[in-house]
Every structure is written in structure tokens, then in C-alpha cells.
Design an enzyme around this catalytic site. Sequence first.
Site, short mmCIF file in Angstrom:
data_model
loop_
_atom_site.label_atom_id
_atom_site.label_comp_id
_atom_site.label_asym_id
_atom_site.label_seq_id
_atom_site.Cartn_x
_atom_site.Cartn_y
_atom_site.Cartn_z
N LYS A 155 3.32 -14.18 5.73
CA LYS A 155 3.70 -15.23 4.78
C LYS A 155 5.23 -15.31 4.82
O LYS A 155 5.92 -15.17 3.80
CB LYS A 155 3.17 -14.86 3.37
CG LYS A 155 3.32 -15.94 2.35
CD LYS A 155 2.20 -16.96 2.37
CE LYS A 155 2.44 -18.06 1.35
NZ LYS A 155 1.48 -19.16 1.43
N ASP A 189 -2.60 -17.87 4.44
CA ASP A 189 -3.55 -18.78 3.78
C ASP A 189 -4.22 -19.70 4.80
O ASP A 189 -5.45 -19.88 4.78
CB ASP A 189 -2.89 -19.57 2.63
CG ASP A 189 -1.47 -19.99 2.93
OD1 ASP A 189 -0.96 -19.65 4.00
OD2 ASP A 189 -0.86 -20.67 2.08
N ASP A 195 -6.16 -5.69 5.21
CA ASP A 195 -7.25 -5.16 4.41
C ASP A 195 -8.18 -6.29 3.97
O ASP A 195 -9.41 -6.23 4.12
CB ASP A 195 -6.66 -4.44 3.19
CG ASP A 195 -7.71 -3.72 2.39
OD1 ASP A 195 -8.75 -3.36 2.95
OD2 ASP A 195 -7.49 -3.51 1.18
N TYR A 223 0.81 -1.22 0.00
CA TYR A 223 0.00 0.00 0.00
C TYR A 223 0.84 1.26 0.00
O TYR A 223 0.29 2.36 -0.02
CB TYR A 223 -0.90 0.03 1.23
CG TYR A 223 -2.27 -0.52 0.99
CD1 TYR A 223 -2.47 -1.89 0.86
CD2 TYR A 223 -3.37 0.32 0.93
CE1 TYR A 223 -3.72 -2.41 0.65
CE2 TYR A 223 -4.63 -0.20 0.72
CZ TYR A 223 -4.80 -1.56 0.58
OH TYR A 223 -6.06 -2.06 0.38
#
Length: 362
Positions: A192, A226, A250, A125
Site C-alpha cells: 500500500k 486492495d 497473513d 506483527y
Amino acid sequence: MTRHSVVLIPGDGIGPETSHAMQEVVSASGAQIDWVMAKAGAACIDEYGTPLPEETIEAIKEYHVAIKGPVTTPVGTGFRSVNVALRKTLDLYVNLRPVISIPGAGGRYDDVDLVVVRENTEDLYAGIEFEEGSEEALELISFISRMGKGDIRKDSGISIKPISVTATRDIVDFAFDYAVKHGRAKVTAVHKANIMKHSDGLFLREARSVAEGYDGRIAFDDRIIDAFCMNMVMDPSQFDVIVFPNLYGDIASDLAAGLVGGLGIAPGANIGRECAVFEAVHGSAPDIAGKNLANPTAEILSAAMMLDHLGEDAAAERIRAAIRAVYAKGETLTGDIRRAEGHAAPPASCTDFTAAVVRELA
Ligand code: NAI
């Protein structure tokens, strides 16, 4: 009772409708608020030459607290997102989104009570982007190749993902501090790190380091994004306070909102060291704008968070209780909730719903 001055940016799309509803409910709660009206969005461009006028920023700096309706970001026009610009200009480094089941709101679970804490200033972002085919993009591609970091196709667009030690420690500290102050038991960091070792890996490492300082008081664990998504859908009650880098936060906050009844009921806040801007998670909903169909619950609950922030806890709690009562009765619910609940009865308008909440506060 103390009077407070709060900057109100109604925004566009459904923003003016939900903001008006919010003002009526706050007024009925007994809180004494002087609204300082300010503008943002595409409609400002003709008058001010920018979607985010300097006087709006100055008003928030002066009064420290603002509440904002959604603002449309037209796709592909070079129009800078007002929301991202506000967060950066005022260093609103925290995006706080409590996700709590409201019985009767059509959620998949009745026992969700978690808090999304999303880093608000960096990650993908940050807005550091290189257009496909541009001189800068080609230079960056050849630099990366010279550094032996791999070959990127020449027809690629590139977005940069910076994650810093400073911002990570600040956001994780906020999450733990929030947990302590609000009697929460656990903080979960989502990442991640197995794939992006130098950005998400750093996030996880620093989160663990901050967690050590709270050892014994607040539990800590982590999830890969995930697996987190699957865990959330299957059993959201296992989560308490969850801290994310910007992009995952988000996406996960919409996922979480979906589990408790949708965007219509999901409140939020952008918090910095000097200022706080409260706003619903949802956008300007152009498909229903101006039709008196919007669900104002999210903005009303954002106002309740604002009242907590101002120390008006009793008014905030009265508003939350009134909202719960209207959903429990189930007679005056907007279309988004009616659909989720599978009702055939005609939906209530934004103004009918608001009147029902105000009646509960009388
Ligand atoms: P959206 O949140 O505006 O709408 C998604 C879907 O949810 C639509 O079907 C809409 O009708 C429904 N919905 C949203 N809020 C609702 C409410 N209060 N009551 C009933 N239904 C509601 O997301 P979308 O369509 O992706 O974005 C529209 C515009 O809003 C875009 O320009 C986007 O950039 C902007 N946006 C602005 C935000 C902000 O100002 N904070 C946040 C998110 C998006």
C-alpha cells in the site's frame, strides 16, 4: 532410503488429530522418519512456566526440521503467541504457502496454482505495541506531536509497523530464488505504497531493485493490496509467486485458501537459514476439536512440503497424488469440504479420510 529425524509438535485443539493422521500418511508413503516429540502451547505452562519450552527450541535447532500442529493463542491473557515467538527465535523469515486447486475440494476455481511468500518477522506483527492510557503510549503521543508528525488522540492504543531494507530484500530474494528453482514465470509484490510511503513504499522500492537482478529471467509486477484482493477473487490464475509484507500476507493467504476449498486444505512452511518448521495455515479450530471432524489434508500437504525439503521428492509426490485421488473420488471427504461442495451425504471423519489416503498409497 535415508532416515530423517523430524521434530513433531502436535499442538492443541485439532492438532493432535491432524498430526496423527499426518504421521500415518507419511509412514504409508515409504519415507523413513524418526519423530522427535516436542511440546508447545497452553498445556506446557504448568510444567515449564512457558508455552514454548526451551527444550522444544533446542530440539528444532538440533534437528533443523520440524512439523507443527496448530497452537491456541488465548485472547487478552498476555500469553505470547507461540507461533510468533518460534518464528522470531529461530529467525524463520519466510512464510511459504502454496495455493493449488484440488479438483473435488469445493474451490471456486480449478486452475489456481500460486505461491504466497510472506515476510515473517516484522511489520505490524513485530509485537511493538503501546497500551492505551499507558505512560509509554502518552509519551510516544507527545513525542510524535513535538516532531510535528500529527496529533494522536490520547486514548489511543498504538502498534508500530517497522519494515526494513534488510528484511524486504531477503524476502523478495527468496521469492525470486523460489521462482527460478521451481520454474515459475512471475513475481508480484503487494503493498500500500501510495499511503504508507516509508514502510510499504520502502518495500516496493526494494522489491523493484531486487527484481532488476532477475531481469529477463523472471517477470515482475506489483499491486496495491486492495486492488490485489479484487483481482484475486475475480481471476486468481493471473498470479504466480506473490510476495507480501507480514500482515497483508497473513490475510491474503486465507483469502487464497478460500478460493480453492478453505483452510482444511492449505499447507505452509516457516523457513529460515538454519531451520524450517512446517505447519498448516489453519488454527486449532476449538469448535471441532476432539470430535474426529477435522480435515487433516492441510497438515498432510505440509508434510509433503517437508519431504520435498528433505529431498524425498518421490514420497512427497506420492502423497499429493493420493490426496488428489481421494478428492477426485469424492466418497470420503470431511465436513468442511462436503459443505463447500453442497453434498447432503454424511461427512467422513478425520480417521476415515486418513484411511482412504493410506489405501491410495498401498
Ligand atoms: P481456525 O483456523 O482454527 O478456524 C477457523 C474455522 O475453520 C473454524 O470454523 C474451524 O472449524 C475451521 N477449520 C480450521 N481448520 C480446519 C480443518 N483442518 N478442518 C476443518 N475445519 C477447519 O481459526 P480461529 O478459530 O481464528 O483460531 C483458533 C485458534 O487457533 C486461535 O487461538 C488462534 O490464535 C490459533 N491459530 C493458531 C495458528 C497456528 O498455530 N499456526 C494459526 C491460526 C490460528
